[in-house]
Write a protein that holds these residues in place. Structure first.
Motif, PDB file in Angstrom:
ATOM      1  N   PRO A 238      29.263 -36.447 -51.004  1.00 44.45           N
ATOM      2  CA  PRO A 238      27.820 -36.426 -50.754  1.00 44.45           C
ATOM      3  C   PRO A 238      27.000 -37.068 -51.868  1.00 44.45           C
ATOM      4  O   PRO A 238      25.966 -37.668 -51.614  1.00 44.45           O
ATOM      5  CB  PRO A 238      27.515 -34.920 -50.636  1.00 44.45           C
ATOM      6  CG  PRO A 238      28.794 -34.329 -50.159  1.00 44.45           C
ATOM      7  CD  PRO A 238      29.872 -35.119 -50.856  1.00 44.45           C
ATOM      8  N   SER A 239      27.484 -36.958 -53.116  1.00 52.96           N
ATOM      9  CA  SER A 239      26.686 -37.446 -54.239  1.00 52.96           C
ATOM     10  C   SER A 239      27.213 -38.725 -54.876  1.00 52.96           C
ATOM     11  O   SER A 239      26.523 -39.324 -55.695  1.00 52.96           O
ATOM     12  CB  SER A 239      26.604 -36.367 -55.328  1.00 52.96           C
ATOM     13  OG  SER A 239      27.909 -36.073 -55.822  1.00 52.96           O
ATOM     14  N   ALA A 240      28.441 -39.122 -54.530  1.00 56.54           N
ATOM     15  CA  ALA A 240      29.026 -40.247 -55.257  1.00 56.54           C
ATOM     16  C   ALA A 240      30.141 -40.916 -54.460  1.00 56.54           C
ATOM     17  O   ALA A 240      30.659 -40.375 -53.482  1.00 56.54           O
ATOM     18  CB  ALA A 240      29.578 -39.772 -56.605  1.00 56.54           C
ATOM     19  N   LEU A 241      30.492 -42.105 -54.927  1.00 58.29           N
ATOM     20  CA  LEU A 241      31.643 -42.844 -54.412  1.00 58.29           C
ATOM     21  C   LEU A 241      32.737 -42.789 -55.469  1.00 58.29           C
ATOM     22  O   LEU A 241      32.519 -43.159 -56.620  1.00 58.29           O
ATOM     23  CB  LEU A 241      31.267 -44.301 -54.132  1.00 58.29           C
ATOM     24  CG  LEU A 241      32.406 -45.207 -53.635  1.00 58.29           C
ATOM     25  CD1 LEU A 241      32.839 -44.788 -52.233  1.00 58.29           C
ATOM     26  CD2 LEU A 241      31.966 -46.667 -53.639  1.00 58.29           C
ATOM     27  N   VAL A 242      33.909 -42.307 -55.081  1.00 61.65           N
ATOM     28  CA  VAL A 242      35.048 -42.230 -55.989  1.00 61.65           C
ATOM     29  C   VAL A 242      36.029 -43.329 -55.626  1.00 61.65           C
ATOM     30  O   VAL A 242      36.452 -43.432 -54.471  1.00 61.65           O
ATOM     31  CB  VAL A 242      35.743 -40.850 -55.910  1.00 61.65           C
ATOM     32  CG1 VAL A 242      36.987 -40.834 -56.776  1.00 61.65           C
ATOM     33  CG2 VAL A 242      34.783 -39.745 -56.320  1.00 61.65           C
ATOM     34  N   THR A 243      36.386 -44.158 -56.590  1.00 61.77           N
ATOM     35  CA  THR A 243      37.366 -45.211 -56.367  1.00 61.77           C
ATOM     36  C   THR A 243      38.650 -44.864 -57.100  1.00 61.77           C
ATOM     37  O   THR A 243      38.649 -44.690 -58.314  1.00 61.77           O
ATOM     38  CB  THR A 243      36.838 -46.574 -56.859  1.00 61.77           C
ATOM     39  OG1 THR A 243      35.635 -46.898 -56.158  1.00 61.77           O
ATOM     40  CG2 THR A 243      37.868 -47.674 -56.599  1.00 61.77           C
TER      41      THR A 243
END
Length: 282
Positions: A238-243
């Motif tokens: 919901p708060s971020a994109l994790v790569t």
């Protein structure tokens, strides 16, 4: 597979530090001995193992070489990259609006040969109609209070869909049946979107599996994620994109995707679920 947005970066650093310590102990070396062999100050090993100091890529390679674990170096370096830049808040990615983020992702889609995506909340971007995309991005724009460039972002995403029919690409999508039922944009937009799914399912490059509500689950629903070949995995929080780029972790996502795909129906049963959802729209 769970994520804590507030502690993601710290957790990645601590995991890397713990693994480096394990390698030192397995090699039966004291911190002082490792530092001596590496030519480092005697406190450097302790600082790295307590995640007080982040190692460089060179540090990781040196550490693994001395501990006779050179084969682990690249995986640990990938973990280091994750700790440094794998977690990026949406407010940072989208601070100028939605269009720029859509543009920045294009190269990855163009270069990817085998894309796998699991979605539990919305239709995968490559399979969306323009109207559905507009409604979905509009929700995101209003919630995150972003500059309103939804129309421009829709155009970029629409153009991206060329990869479905041009070039040597393969796409495997697994979605939850709930995706068919969530009314994003209203009944008319959803009916158009669901009808579009029936069309794109016929493309030779596309495999679409749907996990029915009634399926006997062998795995719990996951956060939405997209796998780009075996290079990286993007996980949407919901708060971020994790790569994720660590090879060992990518293997875990590949296994998760396989488990989810095994629960899904394809072909005629999948089309029946979509047709049922269309009928319920009235």
């Amino acid at each position: 597979m769970s994520f804590s947005p507030s502690s993601s970066v710290r957790a990645a650093r601590e995991e890397l530090a713990a693994r480096l310590r394990e390698l030192r102990l397995d090699a039966e070396l004291t911190g002082k001995a490792l530092a001596g062999k590496a030519g480092w100050h005697r406190t450097k090993v302790s600082q790295i193992e307590h995640a007080v100091r982040a190692p460089s890529r060179s540090d990781v390679r040196t550490w693994c070489r001395i501990c006779e674990a050179a084969d682990e170096a690249e995986d640990l370096i990938a973990r280091l990259r994750d700790a440094e830049s794998g977690y990026v808040e949406w407010k940072r990615l989208q601070r100028t609006g939605l269009k720029r983020l859509q543009e920045s992702a294009q190269v990855e889609f163009d270069e990817c040969r085998h894309l796998r995506a699991y979605c539990s909340r919305a239709v995968p971007g490559l399979l969306q109609t323009a109207e559905y995309t507009s409604a979905l991005l509009g929700l995101i724009q209003r919630f995150r209070e972003l500059p309103d460039d939804v129309e421009a972002a829709v155009t970029v995403r629409r153009d991206r869909k060329r990869v479905l029919t041009k070039g040597n690409h393969r796409f495997a999508f697994v979605i939850e049946e709930s995706v068919l039922r969530y009314r994003i944009g209203g009944a008319e937009i959803m009916a158009g979107q669901l009808s579009h799914l029936l069309t794109v399912m016929t493309l030779p490059s596309v495999s679409l599996g749907i996990i029915p509500f009634a399926a006997m689950r062998t795995a719990t629903p996951r956060p939405d994620f997209t796998m780009f070949d075996v290079k990286n995995v993007q996980v949407e929080l919901p708060s971020a994109l994790v790569t994720v780029t660590a090879p060992g972790e990518i293997v875990i996502y590949a296994k998760a995707f396989e488990e989810l795909a095994e629960m899904a129906v394809t072909g005629a049963p999948a089309r029946a679920l979509i047709s049922s959802a269309i009928e319920e729209l009235g």
